[in-house]
Structure formats: C-alpha cells, structure tokens
Design an enzyme around this catalytic site. Structure first.
Site, PDB file in Angstrom:
ATOM      1  N   ASP A  50       0.877  -1.159   0.000  1.00 49.04           N
ATOM      2  CA  ASP A  50       0.000   0.000   0.000  1.00 49.04           C
ATOM      3  C   ASP A  50       0.924   1.220   0.000  1.00 49.04           C
ATOM      4  O   ASP A  50       2.111   1.127   0.329  1.00 49.04           O
ATOM      5  CB  ASP A  50      -0.961  -0.013   1.201  1.00 49.04           C
ATOM      6  CG  ASP A  50      -2.174   0.898   0.932  1.00 49.04           C
ATOM      7  OD1 ASP A  50      -2.095   1.742   0.011  1.00 49.04           O
ATOM      8  OD2 ASP A  50      -3.191   0.766   1.636  1.00 49.04           O
TER       9      ASP A  50
HETATM   10  C1  BGC Z   1      -5.000   3.256  -0.128  1.00 41.61           C
HETATM   11  C2  BGC Z   1      -5.082   2.257  -1.259  1.00 41.61           C
HETATM   12  C3  BGC Z   1      -4.912   2.973  -2.571  1.00 41.61           C
HETATM   13  C4  BGC Z   1      -3.594   3.699  -2.572  1.00 41.61           C
HETATM   14  C5  BGC Z   1      -3.291   4.454  -3.845  1.00 41.61           C
HETATM   15  C6  BGC Z   1      -3.756   4.119  -0.228  1.00 41.61           C
HETATM   16  O1  BGC Z   1      -3.824   5.156   0.681  1.00 41.61           O
HETATM   17  O2  BGC Z   1      -5.042   2.574   1.091  1.00 41.61           O
HETATM   18  O3  BGC Z   1      -6.283   1.566  -1.207  1.00 41.61           O
HETATM   19  O4  BGC Z   1      -5.005   2.074  -3.635  1.00 41.61           O
HETATM   20  O5  BGC Z   1      -3.595   4.641  -1.513  1.00 41.61           O
HETATM   21  O6  BGC Z   1      -4.133   5.534  -4.003  1.00 41.61           O
END
Ligand code: BGC
Length: 733
Positions: free
Chosen positions: A264
């Site tokens: 993530d």
């Molecule tokens: C989120 C993800 C997301 C990623 C990219 C993160 O903060 O938890 O679900 O895909 O950001 O935007």
C-alpha cells in the site's frame, strides 16, 4: 556458376533460423509466459532488476527501456478509474479526457447477491482501465466488515467470507479479461482506518482462516488475481506489506500465488523486511520524487539503492531478487505485453447501463408498511424530496476511491426525470459542510432554518422522500479515519422526527456504506438502503422507488440496533480501536450475524435481509440423500414461487448448522445462495449443490480444515434471521 537447389534451400533455411534467432523469446507473444519471463530476466543487469521494484512516480514503476519492456501503471479503483494525477503529487493533473464512469460502491455490488453482476462490473471497469492504459487496477477490496465505524467499509463486500468470496472472483475475472491486473486489497486484517498504519492486530488462527482470509484465497486461487496489495496495519508485530507469515508462507507458499505483491502507498518501512518477507513492488514511500538529497527520492526507496548496495555486498542473494522481478515481468506479459489485449472502452452507453443495473440490484428495501412503496408515476401530485444526499456528489471524497466522473445523476435529478418537475419540491433539511480528507468545517447554513424550511415543504406534500445517510466526508464513509459514532450526522435524527410529525407518509432512503442507528424507525413506514450508487444513482433509485424495477438487494452485513451490540465493540477498547497500539479481535470467529445469532441479540436488520414489492413462497426443501461422506456433494432442491402480482427476484440463502460440534461453532454459516427472477405467479425448482468439504472448521491443533462427522441442519432462508425450511442430514467420515 549457378547455385544448386541445395545451396538455395540451405540459404533459405539459414536466413529463417537467423530471423527466428533475432526475435528474442521474451518479445514473442506466442511463447509461454514463463519462457518469456526467464528470457527477459537473463538479459537484465542487476541495476535494471532493482529499478523495477519500486515506484518512479505516484502510480507507476519502471520497465526496462533498453529491452522495450514497458512501465507498470497502476490506478485506483475500485469503483471507477481515478483521474490522472501529477507525476509526484496526489492532486489531479487537469486532463480533460479522464472523467470516468462511476460504478456503485462494492457494498452495493455485494448487496446484489449476484455473481453475474460482479462479472459485469469487472468487465466494465476493466474496459475503462484498459482504455486508460492501466496495467493494474487497485481493487477490489475484500476486508471483512467488522464494526460499523470503519471508514472504508463502503469499499468492501460485507461481513461474510462466503459472500465476499463468491462476489470477488467474477469481478477479478472480468477485469483481467481486459489484460488489466486486478490488485486485491488490503491483505490482510485492515478492518479499521483509525491508527491504520500503527495498529498491531492479534487474531486467532481460526478467525484468520475462517473469517478474514477466505475472500483473499478465493481471489488468488479461483479468481487468479495477478496482484495483491499488502495492508498498512501490523499483524503479530510485523507490518502486513512485509509480513513473512502472510506473504511468504500463506500467500506464496500455501496458495501458490505467482503474481505481484504491491505495497500500500507508504506501507513499507524497512529494506530487510521488504526484501525477505515477500514484498515485490514498493509504492508510495513518502517522497516528492524531486530531489536526490531530500527526504526520500524514488532512488532511495527501501527497495531501491539500499537494496542494490546490499545485493552488491552479498548480503542479499540474487535468487530472491529474481523471484520478485519474475513476478513483475509475468504481470507485464499478462497485461501490457500480451498480444491479445483488447482495446477497452471508456464512458460508453454500455457502462452506464451496467452501472444502473448493478445499482438497481443492490438497493435494499428494509421496511415497507402500508404499501408506502412503490410510488408509481401519477399516484401523487406533490412529492417532497428532503435531504442533502439528494443533491450532494457522492462519488467525490472518501479518499483514494474518489472519482472525477463524466456525469453523476443525483437522486433529485433522477426523481425529477421520473415524476416531473411540477410534482417535486426539494428542501435540503441539513447541510454537511466541507468534504474530502480535511476535517469538516461547520456549514455556514443555519441548522434550525434548514429544518424549518424542510418541515414546511413536508407539510404540504402527499408523500415525503427523505434522502440522507452518510457521505464521503472525512470521519464519515472515508479513508484515513473511522466514524466517531453510529448515529446519523448533521442532526438528521431530529430532522426525520420533525418531518414525520407533520407527514406520516414518509420514505427514508439512506445512502451510506455503513449501518446507522435509527431511533425514528418505528415512526417511519418505509426504509430503503441505497448505498453509494455511482454515475447512475438517481436513475436507479427512481426506478426502484417508482416500482419500475422491483428491489431485490439483501444486506451484506448486519445492522445492529446500537453500537454496543456489535461484537468487536462490545469487548471494549482492546478489541476496538485498540489499546497502546495493540488490538485483539476478542469476538474471534463471531463476526456479524455469527455473533448476533450465537449471543441471541436481535439486530435492527439481519444479514441477508431485503424485501420485495412481491412475495415469495418457499416450497419444501429436500436433499438427494440423508447421509453423506465428507467428500460428497449435497443436492438440495426446493420450489420457489412468486405469490404476488409483480415480477421480482429472490435470493434464497443456504446456511449450515452443526448440531453437536466438538468445538464452538456459530449457530449458522452461509454456504450457498441463489438469486432467481420470477414472473408474477410463476414458480421454479431451484437446485443447489453444497460441497460437504466446505462445512469444515479450521482446527488450530492440527492446523488444518476438518469436517466433523455428525448431524447438521441445512437451513434455507430469506435472510439469516428468516429461516423458512430446515433439512437434517448426517455426515459420516
Ligand atoms: C489506499 C489504497 C490505494 C492507494 C493508492 C492508499 O492510501 O489505502 O487503497 O489504492 O492509496 O491511491
């Protein structure tokens, strides 16, 4: 001298061979992917390999330009294709051709209880991702609904591991048939947003395997997902993006996952764990990417120079590196370098149609007394529409799933289009103030005057359609923080109560991704759970309320009467939101209806509940035998009859209940469901196959799944709390 025939033949043969030899195997899309991977790998330098393992911008990572291997482009997910952002910033880059179709939120998809809708969803969103030239769609999410406070519940598929497993598989298949990788998130145990990067989750093996992992396992083994995203939180002291047990042991070893583990954004915290514990692609480690002497430019990511240096010093072996690179190459050959990748399409009429259909199938009719609904066109001359969610954008906000859309039919627009502008009068009744990721600022509008204005409008109407609920503001249904209570915000309880004192003919429509408290429920004859419905929200809602489409959604999670009735919450802070950085899932396997059933607590609305404008009669359920071995399949049959005057669809739910288990088991567990559409008065025989092996519990002592011999009830229900038929069978070893 003339060349002989043999010389000519030799010449042709050798030029052919040279021709073939000149086309490298990795570029030949007729070659098996594994051969292409090995070939590409053998041509790469150490630097090129390490270069592939981390971001080069907010959403992309490097390919191998020298070899013509393209970059990997990811994008959120999971409800539509996020707008293009600046190279190093989260903010939109201002493109004019990236406004997408918003599909209904995944809670709403889950509520359709229809895997065909999940396939349609996957195909449609996959086409949009492909058109925008993305290699990876960051979705779908399958974290289990553990408490009604989790800010991101709306992005997931509810509280039941079986339901979410059945819905996630076709979504992935649909996306990937476009040559776009699905990225299933957030693996694992990311069940809250408060302290999401620091909370250390402790959960029993049994709850892990029975509740929190099944949807991920189905995504990997049946959906064949090409990538997966680690979660921010810790599990047993280790961050999940670099968690040895979750990634190396369970995912890669036990489940044979051969895709890419993506962190993530900002979920990686040290090189050693990233290298050794199963992470393949590091994204979003805090950087503006602009400087090399600043805090953390891309080349200083944990899996960039710090890794390279220690590869060169011999601290890390090349085998581990090659495994990571192979996975990323495999993903590229499956997506951007696949010869039969279709072209996709973007904001097409088919996508609007798909979004509307999915939305309609997910809307849940929770209560309908005195035939308050439907409201056919022409029935009333004066309809009052009250509530801010009738006009507020519900595709913007909520964090990373926020969308820039080509269009959004808001509920008020949909209702005006359906009933005519002369019939509808609108009053917002409340105002929510500032949205998106920032703390809410108070609305400048006066609360009392908004309420009074709404009551005046309600007084003069034949019927009131109240459209409220939550929204995508920070601390509502939004990433980065949990809700602070289960109550409706912005004084809506008071507002609904005030309206019903002047007009008893009221339909409450809640647009939210979470359960809310309903102190006014007894005074309100009709209640609809409408979720976040995407671009076609207004049309779908108007079709349901007018009766042109008969509601058929069922709740994918239980609605407690009050917050303390929720299992996790009932154990206090150690169980949610955690104490001193630690959290124990004390309710263990008793999540959602498993808890309500076992503890005999009546929920406000049970898992699987959802009414229709017609009625269904469940005929006698029978099984092909009375006794089965553990590897048998039970064939269950029953006749479903539509006993009303309208066409409609019913989801028959099959739960199993072990009568004398040697370990604690929930009173019932969902093992199958089947959604059937029937014309008025029509009936159909429904056949459902139940694999007895799926009735197993996870035995912590033997660390394996075990089907116990003994007596079981097969329960056939219209919801988890409305069991219509019971068949007793015996399982023998
Ligand atoms: C989120 C993800 C997301 C990623 C990219 C993160 O903060 O938890 O679900 O895909 O950001 O935007």
């Amino acid at each position: 001298m003339k060349p002989s025939k043999i010389t000519i033949l030799f010449f042709i043969m050798s030029s052919l061979t040279v021709g073939l030899a000149q086309k490298p195997v990795y570029l030949d899309s007729n070659q098996p992917i594994e051969k292409r991977v090995q070939d590409a790998l053998s041509r790469m330098t150490l630097e090129e390999k390490v270069d592939m393992l981390h971001a080069q911008s907010k959403f992309s990572s490097k390919g191998v330009p020298r070899l013509g291997i393209p970059e990997v482009w990811t994008d959120d997910g999971p409800h539509g294709i996020r707008e293009e952002v600046f190279w190093d910033k989260w903010i939109g880059a201002g493109w004019t051709n990236d406004s997408c179709t918003a599909f209904p939120a995944l809670t709403s998809l889950a509520a359709s209880f229809n895997p065909e809708m999940a396939l349609l969803y996957g195909i449609s969103i996959g086409e949009e991702a492909r058109y925008r030239n993305k290699s990876v769609l960051l979705g779908p999410g399958v974290n289990i609904y553990r408490t009604p406070l989790n800010g991101r519940n709306f992005e997931y598929m509810g509280e039941d591991p079986y339901l979410s497993s059945r819905m996630v598989v076709p979504y992935i298949q649909g996306v990937q048939q476009n040559g776009v990788a699905a990225c299933v998130k957030h693996f694992a145990l990311n069940n809250q947003e408060d302290n999401r990067t620091s909370i250390d989750v402790q959960v029993s093996e049994r709850a892990l395997y029975e509740i929190y992992l099944p949807a991920f396992k189905a995504a990997v083994q049946e959906g064949k997902a090409w990538s997966i995203m680690g979660s921010y939180n810790l599990f047993r002291g280790q961050h999940c993006c670099t968690n040895d047990l979750l990634l190396n042991k369970i995912l890669k070893q036990d489940w044979n996952f051969n895709g890419v583990v993506i962190s993530d954004w900002g979920g990686t915290h040290n090189t050693e764990q990233a290298v050794l514990n199963g992470l393949d692609l590091e994204m979003g480690t805090s950087t503006d990417g602009l400087t090399t002497d600043g805090t953390a430019p891309y080349s200083e990511y944990y899996m960039a120079n710090p890794y390279l240096k220690n590869l060169k010093s011999g601290k890390y072996d090349v085998k581990t590196l090659d495994d990571k690179v192979s996975r990323i190459l495999r993903l590229i050959f499956r997506t951007t370098m696949s010869a039969d990748r279709p072209f996709g399409k973007f904001v097409s009429p088919e996508h609007s149609e798909a979004a509307r259909k999915i939305a309609e199938q997910g809307i849940v009719l929770l209560k309908n007394e005195k035939q308050t609904l439907p409201i056919p066109v022409g029935k009333y001359k004066k309809i009052a529409v009250i509530g801010e969610n009738a006009t507020k954008s519900l595709v913007i906000g909520g964090g990373s799933s926020s969308l820039k859309v080509a269009y959004e039919v808001k509920p008020l627009e949909g209702l005006i289009a359906k009933y005519g502008k002369d019939v509808i009068s609108f009053s917002s009744g409340y105002a929510s103030g500032q949205s998106e990721y920032v703390k809410e600022t108070k609305s400048r509008l006066n609360k009392d005057s908004l309420l009074h204005a709404a009551v005046e409008v309600a007084k003069n109407a034949d019927v009131v359609i109240y459209i409220g609920g939550l929204n995508k503001n920070y601390l509502q249904d939004s990433e980065g923080g949990d809700r602070k209570s289960m109550a409706l915000p912005y004084g809506q309880d008071q507002l609904i109560q005030a309206i019903q004192t002047v007009n008893k003919n009221i339909v409450v429509v809640l647009l939210s991704g979470n359960a809310v408290e309903m102190p006014w429920l007894g005074q309100v004859p009709a209640l609809v759970q409408g979720w976040y419905l995407g671009s076609e929200a207004g049309n779908a809602l108007a079709n349901i309320l007018s009766g042109e489409v008969n509601p058929s959604g069922k709740l994918p999670f239980s609605f407690p009467k009050k917050l303390e009735d929720n299992a996790a919450i009932s154990f206090g802070a150690i169980s949610y939101p955690g104490l001193n950085g630690k959290e124990e899932y004390k309710e263990d396997i008793l999540v959602g209806y498993r808890w309500f059933d076992t503890k005999k607590i009546a929920p406000q609305f049970a898992f699987g509940h959802g009414l229709s404008y017609t009625t269904f009669e469940y005929g006698k359920a029978t099984t092909d035998k009375k006794s089965y071995a553990t590897n048998d399949t039970v064939k269950l049959t029953l006749t479903l009859k539509n006993t009303g005057v309208l066409k409609g669809a019913e989801t028959v739910q099959i739960y199993i209940s072990a009568l004398k288990p040697s370990v604690m088991r929930p009173i019932k567990e969902l093992k199958a469901f089947s959604k059937t559409e029937l014309d008025a008065s029509a009936s159909r025989q429904i056949e459902i196959n139940l694999g007895v092996k799926d009735w197993a519990f996870y035995n912590e002592k033997t660390q394996s799944w075990e089907v116990e011999a003994g007596k079981y009830n097969i329960l056939v229900g219209a919801s988890s709390a409305d069991i219509r038929q019971k068949v007793n069978v015996e399982i023998t070893k």
